[in-house]
Enzyme design. Structure first.
Site, PDB file in Angstrom:
ATOM      1  N   TYR A   1      11.847  75.662  43.632  1.00  0.00           N
ATOM      2  CA  TYR A   1      10.975  75.071  42.620  1.00  0.00           C
ATOM      3  C   TYR A   1      11.246  73.601  42.310  1.00  0.00           C
ATOM      4  O   TYR A   1      10.485  72.984  41.581  1.00  0.00           O
ATOM      5  CB  TYR A   1      10.925  75.895  41.338  1.00  0.00           C
ATOM      6  CG  TYR A   1      12.248  76.154  40.654  1.00  0.00           C
ATOM      7  CD1 TYR A   1      12.968  75.124  40.060  1.00  0.00           C
ATOM      8  CD2 TYR A   1      12.753  77.447  40.581  1.00  0.00           C
ATOM      9  CE1 TYR A   1      14.162  75.368  39.429  1.00  0.00           C
ATOM     10  CE2 TYR A   1      13.959  77.694  39.950  1.00  0.00           C
ATOM     11  CZ  TYR A   1      14.653  76.660  39.369  1.00  0.00           C
ATOM     12  OH  TYR A   1      15.835  76.893  38.748  1.00  0.00           O
TER      13      TYR A   1
ATOM     14  N   CYS B   1      36.063 106.634   9.695  1.00  0.00           N
ATOM     15  CA  CYS B   1      36.914 107.824   9.775  1.00  0.00           C
ATOM     16  C   CYS B   1      38.256 107.444   9.171  1.00  0.00           C
ATOM     17  O   CYS B   1      38.820 106.402   9.497  1.00  0.00           O
ATOM     18  CB  CYS B   1      37.085 108.235  11.238  1.00  0.00           C
ATOM     19  SG  CYS B   1      38.548 109.242  11.539  1.00  0.00           S
TER      20      CYS B   1
ATOM     21  N   ASP C   1      12.534  86.384  37.855  1.00  0.00           N
ATOM     22  CA  ASP C   1      13.709  86.891  37.149  1.00  0.00           C
ATOM     23  C   ASP C   1      14.841  87.067  38.162  1.00  0.00           C
ATOM     24  O   ASP C   1      15.148  88.170  38.578  1.00  0.00           O
ATOM     25  CB  ASP C   1      13.353  88.219  36.479  1.00  0.00           C
ATOM     26  CG  ASP C   1      14.356  88.592  35.424  1.00  0.00           C
ATOM     27  OD1 ASP C   1      15.227  87.769  35.104  1.00  0.00           O
ATOM     28  OD2 ASP C   1      14.269  89.723  34.919  1.00  0.00           O
TER      29      ASP C   1
ATOM     30  N   CYS D   1      37.899 113.930  14.949  1.00  0.00           N
ATOM     31  CA  CYS D   1      39.174 114.481  14.482  1.00  0.00           C
ATOM     32  C   CYS D   1      39.056 115.297  13.200  1.00  0.00           C
ATOM     33  O   CYS D   1      40.026 115.921  12.770  1.00  0.00           O
ATOM     34  CB  CYS D   1      40.194 113.357  14.284  1.00  0.00           C
ATOM     35  SG  CYS D   1      39.860 112.350  12.821  1.00  0.00           S
TER      36      CYS D   1
ATOM     37  N   LYS E   1       7.387  83.248  27.869  1.00  0.00           N
ATOM     38  CA  LYS E   1       7.935  84.555  28.241  1.00  0.00           C
ATOM     39  C   LYS E   1       6.947  85.687  27.944  1.00  0.00           C
ATOM     40  O   LYS E   1       6.187  85.616  26.973  1.00  0.00           O
ATOM     41  CB  LYS E   1       9.242  84.826  27.457  1.00  0.00           C
ATOM     42  CG  LYS E   1      10.322  83.783  27.642  1.00  0.00           C
ATOM     43  CD  LYS E   1      10.929  83.809  29.027  1.00  0.00           C
ATOM     44  CE  LYS E   1      12.168  84.666  29.161  1.00  0.00           C
ATOM     45  NZ  LYS E   1      13.326  84.269  28.421  1.00  0.00           N
TER      46      LYS E   1
ATOM     47  N   CYS F   1      34.814 113.209  10.273  1.00  0.00           N
ATOM     48  CA  CYS F   1      34.787 112.563  11.583  1.00  0.00           C
ATOM     49  C   CYS F   1      34.466 113.582  12.674  1.00  0.00           C
ATOM     50  O   CYS F   1      35.119 114.621  12.752  1.00  0.00           O
ATOM     51  CB  CYS F   1      36.142 111.908  11.871  1.00  0.00           C
ATOM     52  SG  CYS F   1      36.282 111.291  13.565  1.00  0.00           S
TER      53      CYS F   1
ATOM     54  N   GLU G   1       3.745  77.953  37.128  1.00  0.00           N
ATOM     55  CA  GLU G   1       4.396  78.803  38.133  1.00  0.00           C
ATOM     56  C   GLU G   1       4.803  80.117  37.495  1.00  0.00           C
ATOM     57  O   GLU G   1       5.088  80.150  36.313  1.00  0.00           O
ATOM     58  CB  GLU G   1       5.697  78.124  38.646  1.00  0.00           C
ATOM     59  CG  GLU G   1       5.505  76.734  39.171  1.00  0.00           C
ATOM     60  CD  GLU G   1       6.838  75.970  39.331  1.00  0.00           C
ATOM     61  OE1 GLU G   1       7.925  76.580  39.249  1.00  0.00           O
ATOM     62  OE2 GLU G   1       6.768  74.746  39.520  1.00  0.00           O
TER      63      GLU G   1
ATOM     64  N   CYS H   1      43.304 110.172  14.835  1.00  0.00           N
ATOM     65  CA  CYS H   1      41.996 110.437  15.429  1.00  0.00           C
ATOM     66  C   CYS H   1      42.007 110.021  16.898  1.00  0.00           C
ATOM     67  O   CYS H   1      42.221 108.855  17.213  1.00  0.00           O
ATOM     68  CB  CYS H   1      40.929 109.651  14.677  1.00  0.00           C
ATOM     69  SG  CYS H   1      39.283 109.802  15.404  1.00  0.00           S
TER      70      CYS H   1
ATOM     71  N   LYS I   1       7.529  82.823  36.490  1.00  0.00           N
ATOM     72  CA  LYS I   1       8.957  82.652  36.239  1.00  0.00           C
ATOM     73  C   LYS I   1       9.705  83.843  36.828  1.00  0.00           C
ATOM     74  O   LYS I   1       9.689  84.947  36.285  1.00  0.00           O
ATOM     75  CB  LYS I   1       9.251  82.529  34.747  1.00  0.00           C
ATOM     76  CG  LYS I   1      10.716  82.298  34.456  1.00  0.00           C
ATOM     77  CD  LYS I   1      10.957  81.922  33.013  1.00  0.00           C
ATOM     78  CE  LYS I   1      12.421  81.626  32.773  1.00  0.00           C
ATOM     79  NZ  LYS I   1      13.288  82.799  33.034  1.00  0.00           N
TER      80      LYS I   1
END
Ligand code: D41
Length: 679
Positions: A229, A433, A121, A418, A321, A415, A117, A439, A119
């Protein structure tokens, strides 16, 4: 009204219902509509009008009653009498070969007959029919228990409210997948966009979101479909039984009025399975619904029984899959995000590309080591992969397409938020950082953590609000939250007066949470919910904890040397002590909750059902206390129920418990159970 007109009304109503059910069947099940939409609408209107003038003729299974129930407050948890199993996965031909070999060996036969069958989703669902009528629909949940979504599922016209044959089994459970067509999804999103609403990223999320609407009138307007199913006739022996095999079951399901996939077919032996896989893969793009692979099932039910199960999956079925989708796009830029603890995460900004059902513009690159290992550079064409609900990933650059010599990417030395310098720890992949709460990025993430559901649980204080509060310098640290008033909040974007008032009361309520929650909320490095709980129970007040030395911290279960040091460092930091003092000044009162040791769940494995009203506590309190001790609380009684707890005026659940021989406790029994379990 005279008798004959009442009789003819009754007859006309019956005719209309049959005719409408027939049109639904032709449209949704046979894919062969017999009348134009306008004609269908006319029949529905005639039926509605007759039912209005003859209320005595209204029947819950009339097509006009698909949207019957009013909006719910939530969904009840219901147990599956026969657990909904999961499917083992295969990602290549060899794994399929191995599956077939094992089956031939176990059954000692040369060639296995399978049903193959596509599959879908979508979302797995269980539909229960009693005397031919749909009585319950439940999501799969964790396979053992799901949510009761009957009111919403009744609005899906592909699902019959009544079985189409007279000789149907008295009880029947049909399992299948609810999904949304691609065309329906596109149309739904166009509509949502037009209204300025939030759109869905793919049909699967749209189907899930639609099924989880509390108001069934919303679900009714969503283009949901269904494929069946499997079916269970006899729950006691869990016979998968309609007929003698999967082919026969699918044929019978179709007769009963369910849509089944027209692509499902018999396949003899391994080569036929692999040929089916290739064929479906070819057809995939032209389908009006998403599939993520194919499913192989040993057709014969006797053989299925002989093969049996491993953990939660049948040995006789396999999901093969399709590979994760990959696309090529350009890496435009690498940005750096700053997390709550200062960790820097490079993020790939990509030229938008449609892959795996969504448009991808960002992908995480994790850290500098990862970027070096993959050798990705800004300006590269890169392969982007996305599978299912997984975060998109940059697989590798296409080095052959690199036309100019692109420089390697470098970590910033400061950073980006800051400007504090970036620390690299020897031997560790992560960069941080050094700005701490100076900051703004760290401050925002720290506030988000503080307000989170499992921390201070401040409902309504989300990312957008926090970003504005920090950017406007209204809030620097958590204590500032407790000085906010409704007026200030109402001045923020996307904030009305009502939500501002709600937020103020949510903040106020958080003054009285448990000490464990506060400790977790403070965001001390590596102090999770479990160690926060252990600390709260051990010290019982904040001052004692703040003064504890590393040795006494280490002595506590769930607190190791590293965590002990982080705790000490946190409370040695003057700024942190100031924030705590300020939280207390603003009225925080943190109590120790009398809870059993975290992780100790004396009622684990037990399932209870509550019915009737209790004197001393509400049902939801009783539920919460049982769940805290590890128990499950569900909405329906089965033979797996440990006990039914019956207050006054119990409902039919008590009768069911007695019929099944399930234990029954009264309120005193509940109290005794809770206290003997350490509550
Ligand atoms: O189309 C599907 N998604 C699909 C799911 C299918 N065609 N068949 C399935 N068969 C089973 C067993 C063999 C366990 C009855 C399934 C699923 N299970 C399934 N869906 C979600 C979890 C398991």
């Amino acid at each position: 009204m005279n008798r004959s007109s009442a009789e003819s009304a009754e007859q006309r109503v019956r005719e209309l219902r049959e005719e409408i059910a027939e049109h639904n069947h032709r449209y949704y099940v046979l894919n062969d509509p017999s009348v134009p939409d306008a004609e269908y609408d006319r029949l529905m209107r005639e039926l509605e009008s007759l039912e209005r003038s003859h209320p005595e003729l209204v029947d819950p299974d009339s097509p006009t009653q698909r949207v019957g129930a009013r909006a719910a407050e939530g969904f009840e948890t219901v147990e599956h009498e026969v657990p909904m199993l999961s499917l083992a996965n295969a990602f290549d031909d060899d794994e399929v070969r191995e599956f077939d070999r094992r089956i031939r060996e176990t059954l000692d036969i040369e060639t296995v007959v399978y049903t193959a069958e596509p599959k879908l989703d979508g979302l797995a669902i269980s539909l229960r029919y009693k005397s031919g009528r749909l009585v319950r629909a439940a999501t799969r949940g964790d396979g053992r228990a799901g949510e009761d979504v009957t009111a919403n599922v009744r609005t899906i016209r592909a699902i019959p409210l009544r079985l189409r044959v007279e000789d149907a089994p008295d009880t029947l459970e049909v399992r299948g997948e609810i999904y949304m067509t691609r065309s329906g999804f596109a149309e739904l999103n166009r509509g949502l966009e037009g209204e300025g609403g939030k759109t869905f990223v793919n049909p699967r999320n749209a189907a899930a979101g639609s099924l989880r609407q509390l108001d069934p009138t919303i679900t009714a307007g969503r283009p949901l479909r269904f494929f069946a199913y499997s079916a269970i006739v006899d729950a006691e022996s869990a016979v998968a039984g309609l007929g003698d095999g999967q082919q026969a079951a699918l044929a019978r399901l179709a007769e009963l009025g369910f849509p089944v996939s027209s692509m499902a077919r018999r396949a003899r032996g391994l080569e036929a399975l692999l040929a089916f896989y290739r064929e479906v893969q070819e057809a995939r793009a032209d389908l009006d619904f998403d599939i993520d692979g194919v499913v192989y099932k040993v057709d014969d039910f006797d053989q299925q029984r002989e093969l049996g199960y491993v953990s939660r999956s049948p040995r006789w079925a396999l999901a093969h899959k399709f590979p994760a989708e990959e696309e090529v796009t350009r890496l435009e830029r690498i940005d750096v995000q700053v997390g709550r603890t200062g960790k820097l995460t490079p993020v790939a900004r990509l030229e938008p590309v449609f892959v795996g059902g969504v448009t991808v513009t960002n992908a995480t690159l994790h850290n500098l080591d990862e970027i070096r290992r993959k050798d990705v550079r800004v300006g590269d064409y890169v392969i982007v992969r996305r599978a299912g609900d997984v975060i998109p990933e940059v697989v590798r650059p296409i080095v052959e397409k690199r036309t100019e010599s692109l420089p390697e990417w470098e970590l910033p030395t400061h950073c980006p938020v800051c400007g504090s310098h970036v620390e690299l720890v020897e031997g560790q992949a992560d960069a941080r950082c050094s700005g701490g709460l100076v900051c703004p990025a760290q401050r925002k993430r720290a506030l988000e953590h503080f307000a989170a559901r499992n921390a201070m649980d401040i409902d309504g204080l989300g990312t957008r609000i926090i970003d504005q509060l920090v950017d406007n310098e209204r809030v620097g640290d958590p204590a500032d939250l407790y000085r906010l008033d409704a007026e200030t909040l109402a001045g923020l974007e996307r904030m009305g007066e009502k939500s501002a008032a709600n937020l103020v009361s949510a903040i106020d309520a958080s003054r009285r949470v448990s000490l464990a929650r506060l400790l977790f909320a403070l965001g001390i490095r590596e102090v999770g919910e479990v160690s926060a709980g252990a600390l709260a129970r051990h010290f019982r007040d904040l001052d004692a904890l703040m003064d504890a030395d590393v040795e006494s911290l280490e002595a506590i279960r769930d607190v190791g040397p590293v965590v002990a040091r982080h705790i000490r460092e946190f409370f040695d930091e003057e700024r942190n002590r100031e924030v705590i003092a300020s939280l207390l000044e603003n009225g925080g009162e943190w109590h120790v909750e009398q809870a059993p040791e975290a992780g100790e769940q004396p009622l684990k494995g037990n399932t209870y059902v509550l019915t009737g009203s209790l004197e001393n506590l509400t049902r939801s309190e009783a539920k919460a206390r049982l769940e805290r001790l590890g128990a499950r609380v569900t909405g329906s009684v089965s033979k797996n129920t440990t006990a039914v707890i019956a207050g006054s005026d119990p409902g039919s659940k008590l009768d069911k418990a007695e019929a099944l021989g399930v234990d029954v406790l009264d309120e005193a029994g509940l109290e005794a159970l809770l206290s003997s379990s350490g509550d």
